[in-house]
Design an enzyme around this catalytic site. Structure first.
Site, mmCIF file in Angstrom:
data_model
loop_
_atom_site.group_PDB
_atom_site.id
_atom_site.type_symbol
_atom_site.label_atom_id
_atom_site.label_comp_id
_atom_site.label_asym_id
_atom_site.label_seq_id
_atom_site.Cartn_x
_atom_site.Cartn_y
_atom_site.Cartn_z
ATOM 1 N N GLU A 198 -12.501 3.392 -1.589
ATOM 2 C CA GLU A 198 -12.109 4.432 -2.331
ATOM 3 C C GLU A 198 -11.477 4.010 -3.822
ATOM 4 O O GLU A 198 -11.936 4.553 -4.783
ATOM 5 C CB GLU A 198 -10.532 4.918 -1.507
ATOM 6 C CG GLU A 198 -11.101 5.820 -0.301
ATOM 7 C CD GLU A 198 -9.730 6.279 0.307
ATOM 8 O OE1 GLU A 198 -8.540 6.168 -0.194
ATOM 9 O OE2 GLU A 198 -10.129 6.574 1.557
ATOM 10 N N VAL A 199 -10.935 2.939 -3.822
ATOM 11 C CA VAL A 199 -10.440 2.508 -5.275
ATOM 12 C C VAL A 199 -11.368 1.254 -5.591
ATOM 13 O O VAL A 199 -11.567 0.386 -5.047
ATOM 14 C CB VAL A 199 -9.073 1.975 -5.277
ATOM 15 C CG1 VAL A 199 -8.500 1.735 -6.529
ATOM 16 C CG2 VAL A 199 -8.139 3.042 -4.713
ATOM 17 N N ASN A 207 -12.936 -3.318 1.893
ATOM 18 C CA ASN A 207 -14.025 -2.413 2.056
ATOM 19 C C ASN A 207 -14.812 -2.461 0.525
ATOM 20 O O ASN A 207 -14.316 -2.672 -0.480
ATOM 21 C CB ASN A 207 -13.426 -1.193 2.009
ATOM 22 C CG ASN A 207 -12.555 -0.574 3.395
ATOM 23 O OD1 ASN A 207 -13.275 -1.052 4.320
ATOM 24 N ND2 ASN A 207 -11.569 -0.069 3.276
ATOM 25 N N HIS A 232 -9.810 -5.062 -3.587
ATOM 26 C CA HIS A 232 -8.545 -5.396 -3.189
ATOM 27 C C HIS A 232 -8.781 -5.695 -1.597
ATOM 28 O O HIS A 232 -9.699 -5.222 -0.841
ATOM 29 C CB HIS A 232 -7.951 -4.189 -3.055
ATOM 30 C CG HIS A 232 -8.532 -2.683 -2.529
ATOM 31 N ND1 HIS A 232 -9.369 -2.146 -3.415
ATOM 32 C CD2 HIS A 232 -8.230 -2.119 -1.301
ATOM 33 C CE1 HIS A 232 -9.725 -1.043 -2.633
ATOM 34 N NE2 HIS A 232 -9.325 -1.028 -1.589
ATOM 35 N N MET A 233 -7.778 -6.536 -1.075
ATOM 36 C CA MET A 233 -7.956 -7.181 0.113
ATOM 37 C C MET A 233 -6.604 -6.504 0.970
ATOM 38 O O MET A 233 -5.445 -6.533 0.268
ATOM 39 C CB MET A 233 -7.615 -8.554 0.248
ATOM 40 C CG MET A 233 -8.046 -9.346 1.483
ATOM 41 S SD MET A 233 -9.536 -9.034 2.299
ATOM 42 C CE MET A 233 -10.593 -10.184 1.098
ATOM 43 N N HIS A 234 -6.856 -5.724 1.903
ATOM 44 C CA HIS A 234 -5.807 -5.345 2.696
ATOM 45 C C HIS A 234 -5.296 -6.254 3.597
ATOM 46 O O HIS A 234 -6.028 -7.042 4.367
ATOM 47 C CB HIS A 234 -6.239 -4.043 3.761
ATOM 48 C CG HIS A 234 -6.756 -2.838 2.926
ATOM 49 N ND1 HIS A 234 -6.075 -1.647 2.601
ATOM 50 C CD2 HIS A 234 -8.079 -2.561 2.342
ATOM 51 C CE1 HIS A 234 -6.730 -0.720 2.159
ATOM 52 N NE2 HIS A 234 -8.178 -1.368 1.664
ATOM 53 N N ASP A 257 1.041 -1.032 0.069
ATOM 54 C CA ASP A 257 0.051 -0.031 0.064
ATOM 55 C C ASP A 257 0.812 1.399 0.013
ATOM 56 O O ASP A 257 1.938 1.303 0.867
ATOM 57 C CB ASP A 257 -0.938 -0.030 1.249
ATOM 58 C CG ASP A 257 -2.033 0.975 0.909
ATOM 59 O OD1 ASP A 257 -3.152 0.555 0.942
ATOM 60 O OD2 ASP A 257 -1.841 2.403 1.100
ATOM 61 N N ILE A 258 0.449 2.375 -0.868
ATOM 62 C CA ILE A 258 1.256 3.308 -0.806
ATOM 63 C C ILE A 258 1.278 4.303 0.301
ATOM 64 O O ILE A 258 2.172 5.156 0.523
ATOM 65 C CB ILE A 258 0.694 4.216 -2.091
ATOM 66 C CG1 ILE A 258 1.800 5.138 -2.762
ATOM 67 C CG2 ILE A 258 -0.410 5.162 -1.894
ATOM 68 C CD1 ILE A 258 1.589 5.628 -4.068
HETATM 69 P P1 AMP Z 1 -9.970 1.534 0.199
HETATM 70 O O1 AMP Z 1 -10.169 2.546 1.183
HETATM 71 O O2 AMP Z 1 -10.260 0.117 1.059
HETATM 72 O O3 AMP Z 1 -10.626 1.725 -1.345
HETATM 73 O O4 AMP Z 1 -8.405 1.672 0.102
HETATM 74 C C1 AMP Z 1 -7.640 2.139 -0.939
HETATM 75 C C2 AMP Z 1 -6.242 1.866 -0.640
HETATM 76 O O5 AMP Z 1 -5.441 1.970 -1.837
HETATM 77 C C3 AMP Z 1 -5.525 2.988 0.229
HETATM 78 O O6 AMP Z 1 -5.051 2.209 1.537
HETATM 79 C C4 AMP Z 1 -4.442 3.678 -0.456
HETATM 80 O O7 AMP Z 1 -3.497 3.955 0.277
HETATM 81 C C5 AMP Z 1 -4.231 2.483 -1.301
HETATM 82 N N1 AMP Z 1 -3.603 3.293 -2.753
HETATM 83 C C6 AMP Z 1 -4.050 4.110 -3.684
HETATM 84 N N2 AMP Z 1 -3.432 4.324 -4.494
HETATM 85 C C7 AMP Z 1 -2.345 3.516 -4.422
HETATM 86 C C8 AMP Z 1 -1.359 3.207 -5.419
HETATM 87 N N3 AMP Z 1 -0.782 3.757 -6.396
HETATM 88 N N4 AMP Z 1 -0.362 2.116 -4.935
HETATM 89 C C9 AMP Z 1 -0.548 1.371 -3.835
HETATM 90 N N5 AMP Z 1 -1.548 1.675 -2.974
HETATM 91 C C10 AMP Z 1 -2.488 2.700 -3.348
#
Ligand code: AMP
Length: 123
Positions: A100-101, A92, A105-107, A34-35
């Site tokens: 957000e994205v 999420n 994605h699984m954290h 994660d960035i």
């Molecule tokens: P979510 O709120 O679950 O959609 O989390 C999105 C995650 O994506 C956040 O933890 C961000 O820090 C991460 N993120 C966004 N852009 C990037 C990227 N270019 N590379 C790696 N992680 C990212």
């Protein structure tokens, strides 16, 4: 079920348009750091297919994709050393979860004591 936006940032990572710090890759999954990490270990595991969230993925992905993705999450957690002390998985899904994205994605969080899962309502 969510519509998929092919211009989301993880789709662009999958197409090689944006770099990522890759941890692991399988036929159907990619794991990268994660960035903006929230724990000593904070890795994201995404499917390579165009799935907006967990709801979309579990409704539409093939059994092979789902098995590969699930195993990739566990293998990634072991690879980064999170499995030893324990870790938390978070995905999420949609508006209530503040996703957000819009690509599944699984954290994987680990490397420290992570505390309680969620605040209680009103806290
Ligand atoms: P979510 O709120 O679950 O959609 O989390 C999105 C995650 O994506 C956040 O933890 C961000 O820090 C991460 N993120 C966004 N852009 C990037 C990227 N270019 N590379 C790696 N992680 C990212």
């Amino acid at each position: 079920m969510a519509n998929y936006d092919p211009n989301n940032i993880f789709a662009r990572i999958l197409r090689g348009e944006i770099p990522c710090k890759k941890v692991y890759e399988t036929q159907h999954a990619l794991a990268f750091h994660d960035i903006n990490p929230l724990a000593p270990v904070h890795v994201l595991v995404i499917p390579k297919g165009a799935y907006a969230d967990f709801d979309h993925f579990t409704a539409a992905a093939s059994a092979e994709e789902q098995a590969d993705y699930t195993k990739a999450i566990g293998d990634t957690a072991r690879l980064v050393g999170a499995a030893e002390g324990g870790y938390r998985l978070v995905s999420n899904c949609g508006v209530n979860a503040n996703q957000e994205v819009p690509h599944l994605h699984m954290h994987i969080f680990g490397g420290r004591q992570l505390g309680r899962m969620l605040k209680r309502e009103g806290e």
